[in-house]
Write an enzyme that holds these catalytic residues in place. Structure first.
Site, PDB file in Angstrom:
ATOM      1  N   GLU A   1       0.845  -1.208   0.000  1.00  0.00           N
ATOM      2  CA  GLU A   1       0.000   0.000   0.000  1.00  0.00           C
ATOM      3  C   GLU A   1       0.874   1.251   0.000  1.00  0.00           C
ATOM      4  O   GLU A   1       0.559   2.249  -0.650  1.00  0.00           O
ATOM      5  CB  GLU A   1      -0.938   0.011   1.212  1.00  0.00           C
TER       6      GLU A   1
ATOM      7  N   TRP B   1     -16.558  12.183 -11.813  1.00  0.00           N
ATOM      8  CA  TRP B   1     -15.738  11.730 -10.679  1.00  0.00           C
ATOM      9  C   TRP B   1     -15.035  12.891  -9.994  1.00  0.00           C
ATOM     10  O   TRP B   1     -14.715  12.831  -8.804  1.00  0.00           O
ATOM     11  CB  TRP B   1     -14.703  10.696 -11.146  1.00  0.00           C
TER      12      TRP B   1
ATOM     13  N   TRP C   1      -9.620   7.954  -7.027  1.00  0.00           N
ATOM     14  CA  TRP C   1     -10.819   8.315  -7.803  1.00  0.00           C
ATOM     15  C   TRP C   1     -10.709   7.840  -9.240  1.00  0.00           C
ATOM     16  O   TRP C   1     -11.660   7.311  -9.817  1.00  0.00           O
ATOM     17  CB  TRP C   1     -11.081   9.829  -7.735  1.00  0.00           C
TER      18      TRP C   1
ATOM     19  N   TRP D   1       1.963   1.830  -3.438  1.00  0.00           N
ATOM     20  CA  TRP D   1       0.926   2.546  -4.210  1.00  0.00           C
ATOM     21  C   TRP D   1       1.068   4.055  -4.003  1.00  0.00           C
ATOM     22  O   TRP D   1       0.860   4.850  -4.910  1.00  0.00           O
ATOM     23  CB  TRP D   1      -0.483   2.134  -3.756  1.00  0.00           C
TER      24      TRP D   1
ATOM     25  N   TRP E   1     -20.699  12.564 -18.447  1.00  0.00           N
ATOM     26  CA  TRP E   1     -20.841  12.606 -16.979  1.00  0.00           C
ATOM     27  C   TRP E   1     -22.019  13.494 -16.624  1.00  0.00           C
ATOM     28  O   TRP E   1     -22.254  14.523 -17.265  1.00  0.00           O
ATOM     29  CB  TRP E   1     -19.572  13.157 -16.319  1.00  0.00           C
TER      30      TRP E   1
ATOM     31  N   ASN F   1     -10.563   2.460   3.490  1.00  0.00           N
ATOM     32  CA  ASN F   1     -10.218   2.328   2.067  1.00  0.00           C
ATOM     33  C   ASN F   1     -11.276   1.578   1.260  1.00  0.00           C
ATOM     34  O   ASN F   1     -11.646   2.000   0.166  1.00  0.00           O
ATOM     35  CB  ASN F   1      -8.862   1.640   1.921  1.00  0.00           C
TER      36      ASN F   1
HETATM   37  C1  LIG Z   1     -11.377   7.220  -3.833  1.00  0.00           C
HETATM   38  C2  LIG Z   1     -10.157   7.143  -2.929  1.00  0.00           C
HETATM   39  C3  LIG Z   1      -9.643   8.294  -2.364  1.00  0.00           C
HETATM   40  C4  LIG Z   1      -8.520   8.226  -1.533  1.00  0.00           C
HETATM   41  N1  LIG Z   1      -8.012   9.391  -0.999  1.00  0.00           N
HETATM   42  C5  LIG Z   1      -6.902   9.337  -0.228  1.00  0.00           C
HETATM   43  C6  LIG Z   1      -6.346  10.527   0.329  1.00  0.00           C
HETATM   44  O1  LIG Z   1      -6.815  11.641   0.095  1.00  0.00           O
HETATM   45  N2  LIG Z   1      -5.260  10.401   1.130  1.00  0.00           N
HETATM   46  C7  LIG Z   1      -4.685   9.190   1.405  1.00  0.00           C
HETATM   47  O2  LIG Z   1      -3.686   9.132   2.142  1.00  0.00           O
HETATM   48  N3  LIG Z   1      -5.165   8.075   0.856  1.00  0.00           N
HETATM   49  C8  LIG Z   1      -6.265   8.096   0.077  1.00  0.00           C
HETATM   50  N4  LIG Z   1      -6.767   6.942  -0.443  1.00  0.00           N
HETATM   51  C9  LIG Z   1      -6.049   5.672  -0.213  1.00  0.00           C
HETATM   52  C10 LIG Z   1      -6.518   4.893   1.035  1.00  0.00           C
HETATM   53  O3  LIG Z   1      -7.904   4.790   1.054  1.00  0.00           O
HETATM   54  C11 LIG Z   1      -6.057   5.533   2.321  1.00  0.00           C
HETATM   55  O4  LIG Z   1      -4.688   5.812   2.270  1.00  0.00           O
HETATM   56  C12 LIG Z   1      -6.299   4.601   3.513  1.00  0.00           C
HETATM   57  O5  LIG Z   1      -7.653   4.312   3.629  1.00  0.00           O
HETATM   58  C13 LIG Z   1      -5.795   5.253   4.773  1.00  0.00           C
HETATM   59  O6  LIG Z   1      -6.017   4.416   5.863  1.00  0.00           O
HETATM   60  P1  LIG Z   1      -4.811   3.743   6.655  1.00  0.00           P
HETATM   61  O7  LIG Z   1      -3.823   4.776   7.013  1.00  0.00           O
HETATM   62  O8  LIG Z   1      -5.408   2.941   7.736  1.00  0.00           O
HETATM   63  O9  LIG Z   1      -4.208   2.820   5.520  1.00  0.00           O
HETATM   64  P2  LIG Z   1      -3.320   1.486   5.611  1.00  0.00           P
HETATM   65  O10 LIG Z   1      -4.115   0.410   4.990  1.00  0.00           O
HETATM   66  O11 LIG Z   1      -2.789   1.262   6.951  1.00  0.00           O
HETATM   67  O12 LIG Z   1      -2.132   1.831   4.582  1.00  0.00           O
HETATM   68  C14 LIG Z   1      -0.917   2.476   5.009  1.00  0.00           C
HETATM   69  C15 LIG Z   1      -0.666   3.721   4.210  1.00  0.00           C
HETATM   70  O13 LIG Z   1      -0.455   3.396   2.844  1.00  0.00           O
HETATM   71  C16 LIG Z   1      -0.950   4.451   2.016  1.00  0.00           C
HETATM   72  N5  LIG Z   1      -2.011   3.923   1.169  1.00  0.00           N
HETATM   73  C17 LIG Z   1      -2.885   2.940   1.467  1.00  0.00           C
HETATM   74  N6  LIG Z   1      -3.672   2.674   0.412  1.00  0.00           N
HETATM   75  C18 LIG Z   1      -3.300   3.524  -0.568  1.00  0.00           C
HETATM   76  C19 LIG Z   1      -3.735   3.747  -1.904  1.00  0.00           C
HETATM   77  N7  LIG Z   1      -4.709   3.032  -2.461  1.00  0.00           N
HETATM   78  N8  LIG Z   1      -3.147   4.717  -2.618  1.00  0.00           N
HETATM   79  C20 LIG Z   1      -2.147   5.450  -2.095  1.00  0.00           C
HETATM   80  N9  LIG Z   1      -1.690   5.286  -0.841  1.00  0.00           N
HETATM   81  C21 LIG Z   1      -2.251   4.331  -0.088  1.00  0.00           C
HETATM   82  C22 LIG Z   1      -1.521   5.508   2.964  1.00  0.00           C
HETATM   83  O14 LIG Z   1      -0.548   6.485   3.168  1.00  0.00           O
HETATM   84  C23 LIG Z   1      -1.817   4.702   4.216  1.00  0.00           C
HETATM   85  O15 LIG Z   1      -1.831   5.473   5.393  1.00  0.00           O
HETATM   86  C24 LIG Z   1      -7.906   6.984  -1.282  1.00  0.00           C
HETATM   87  C25 LIG Z   1      -8.432   5.828  -1.867  1.00  0.00           C
HETATM   88  C26 LIG Z   1      -9.552   5.903  -2.665  1.00  0.00           C
HETATM   89  C27 LIG Z   1     -10.108   4.654  -3.273  1.00  0.00           C
END
Ligand SMILES: Cc1cc2nc3c(=O)[nH]c(=O)nc-3n(C[C@H](O)[C@H](O)[C@H](O)COP(=O)(O)OP(=O)(O)OC[C@H]3O[C@@H](n4cnc5c(N)ncnc54)[C@H](O)[C@@H]3O)c2cc1C
Length: 473
Positions: A281, A366, A389, A284, A313, A348
């Site tokens: 993650e 979107w 998104w 990503w 859209w 997420n």
């Molecule tokens: C539509 C959409 C919008 C999102 N907007 C944001 C946002 O504005 N800011 C944000 O930090 N993340 C965003 N995410 C990614 C992800 O949802 C969040 O990072 C995550 O839910 C944060 O929770 P956590 O810290 O417990 O994540 P964990 O599952 O513990 O992951 C650890 C870290 O990895 C990074 N990460 C995790 N998933 C992703 C991902 N898909 N893409 C990029 N980085 C990721 C984050 O920094 C996160 O804190 C988005 C995802 C989607 C689908």
């Protein structure tokens, strides 16, 4: 050497190479943070994110002051004001060198180019790549081009991270200063960012972030791969607000994850499935930042796949308002949207469900959803939000295929089987049993029996419309 350190989205002392370099190379060091509320508003920054920023700044200032480094506060109010604000400071305090970490969005890059142009003739400008584990340009294909697809990017990323040992943290420099200056007071509120009244669930500061990281690595990381998709299990780290403001670094996260699983190097991370899934993650996070760096038009509201701008859209205010307020009649969508409004954060899996619902079931642009998320998320981060998104809307690179559309009811049954997450945020449904709660009117509740709306669209019909529209382009 008299130096100035410019803090932006790197609000930490630990694992901060730029700060370590500034400290070791200087005999006078001061720091500055520039408030740029007008640009933040243009970037849709959420009030809770700004509140968290100010709380983090307060603790950062105290920690710096313990080392004799005063943190000054200046007001832009726009990014374009930064060159003159910094030039004035350098002039006032006879600064020889400035240090700051790179940021990769287009406005940030233009701001930094402006600063470099303004200062370079009389101040040494030292810049560093610290926001990601590997900066853009380092992870390239055999043809030396940037990757478009995540999986090959991840393989190349892992090889590079191992080769350069880029995941390892840097050491703090033990040194204190006597500058004769006092730190500026940090306000607890900022005009223009006071509307959203929520209790922050995140304690500010590096110490709190480290505590959260350690707690996650001691326990939840080992089952992360099993629990991460279930919003009611709290199986993720919830570190995103800290990562977004640089209160913690991705390297600190990786180091802690590997240590917790007794793994010596990142190239063998697959020995621990939980840690490997979690680190993916974080990869990503790097990936989306590389994408926006090489495709700056994305920062100008353009889709990665330009052709998808031909999709008709919709811009229906009633549908949009129902989605924003958690009143669509689809319980999992509504509970998630209310979680966002009430806490400034969303799980997420639910970000995916709600984003796909807006773009593929309501067929709304979107970008309307992307903006709403930024306006409310405490962890709002342009690259991750935009990447998420565009993945959901099938307009991005390596996005979900256009015909893969999450069915909200099935997602709800699968990832919130007992309906407990829905009960937390939709109290009007809390008495329903674990079958009915996922789609009350389809599972026997009569109209008028609940203070809850009927579904605002016919899921099956809209799904087909979306597939037809995508097929045509
Ligand atoms: C539509 C959409 C919008 C999102 N907007 C944001 C946002 O504005 N800011 C944000 O930090 N993340 C965003 N995410 C990614 C992800 O949802 C969040 O990072 C995550 O839910 C944060 O929770 P956590 O810290 O417990 O994540 P964990 O599952 O513990 O992951 C650890 C870290 O990895 C990074 N990460 C995790 N998933 C992703 C991902 N898909 N893409 C990029 N980085 C990721 C984050 O920094 C996160 O804190 C988005 C995802 C989607 C689908």
């Amino acid at each position: 050497m008299r130096s100035l350190y410019w803090f932006r989205s790197d609000l930490r002392l630990m694992d901060n190479l730029a700060l370590a370099e500034a400290i070791s190379s200087s005999d006078f060091l001061m720091a500055v943070f520039i408030l740029t509320p007008i640009t933040w508003q243009a970037h849709y920054a959420a009030p809770c994110k700004i509140r968290f920023l100010l709380d983090n700044l307060k603790l950062l200032s105290e920690a710096l002051w313990n080392k004799g480094i005063p943190l000054l506060l200046r007001k832009g109010p726009c990014f374009s004001d930064c060159p003159k604000v910094l030039a004035k400071l350098c002039n006032e305090y006879d600064i020889d060198a400035i240090h700051f970490n790179h940021e990769y969005q287009i406005d940030e890059r233009m701001r930094d180019e402006g600063v470099t142009t303004q200062l370079a003739s009389h101040v040494t400008v030292n810049t560093y790549h610290q926001q990601l584990v590997l900066p853009p340009g380092i992870v390239l294909s055999k043809q030396k081009t940037p990757f478009k697809i995540f999986t090959p990017f991840k393989h190349a990323w892992l090889a590079k991270a191992h080769e350069q040992q880029a995941w390892r943290t840097c050491k703090a420099v033990k040194k204190t200063f006597k500058s004769g200056l006092k730190p500026d007071p940090i306000p607890s509120r900022l005009q223009g960012f006071t509307g959203q009244k929520i209790d922050l669930h995140w304690e500010a500061g590096e110490e709190a972030a480290q505590k959260k990281l350690n707690a996650f690595c001691q326990d939840k990381i080992h089952d992360y791969q099993k629990h991460r998709d279930y919003p009611n299990l709290d199986g993720t780290s919830q570190l995103s607000p800290y990562l977004a403001q640089g209160v913690i670094s991705p390297r600190q996260c990786i180091t802690a994850a590997l240590e917790a699983c007794d793994i010596a190097d990142i190239d063998t991370m697959n020995r621990a499935e939980g840690a490997a899934t979690w680190i993916s993650e974080l990869i990503w996070r790097d990936f989306y930042n590389h994408i926006i760096y090489f495709h700056p038009n994305i920062c100008r509201h353009k889709p990665y796949r330009l052709k998808t701008d031909d999709i008709p859209w919709r811009y229906d205010d009633n549908l949009l308002a129902a989605w924003k307020n958690g009143m669509t009649g689809f319980p999992i969508v509504d509970a998630s949207m209310r979680q966002l409004l009430q806490t400034g954060w969303m799980h997420n899996r639910l970000r995916m469900v709600t984003a796909m619902f807006l773009s593929k079931i309501l067929l709304l642009d979107w970008r309307l959803g992307e903006k709403h998320f930024m306006q409310h998320l405490i962890d709002g981060d342009f690259a991750a939000n935009n990447g998420g998104w565009q993945w959901c809307a099938s307009t991005g690179t390596d996005a979900v295929p256009y015909f893969r559309i999450f069915n909200p009811t099935t997602q709800s049954q699968r990832f919130d089987p007992a309906g407990d997450f829905i009960r937390r945020f939709c109290p009007e449904l809390s008495h329903l049993d674990s079958k009915t709660i996922h789609n009350p009117f389809a599972f026997g509740v009569k109209l008028g029996e609940l203070p809850y709306p009927q579904p605002i669209v016919d899921y099956k019909a809209m799904r087909q419309t979306t597939i037809d529209v995508f097929k045509r382009i």
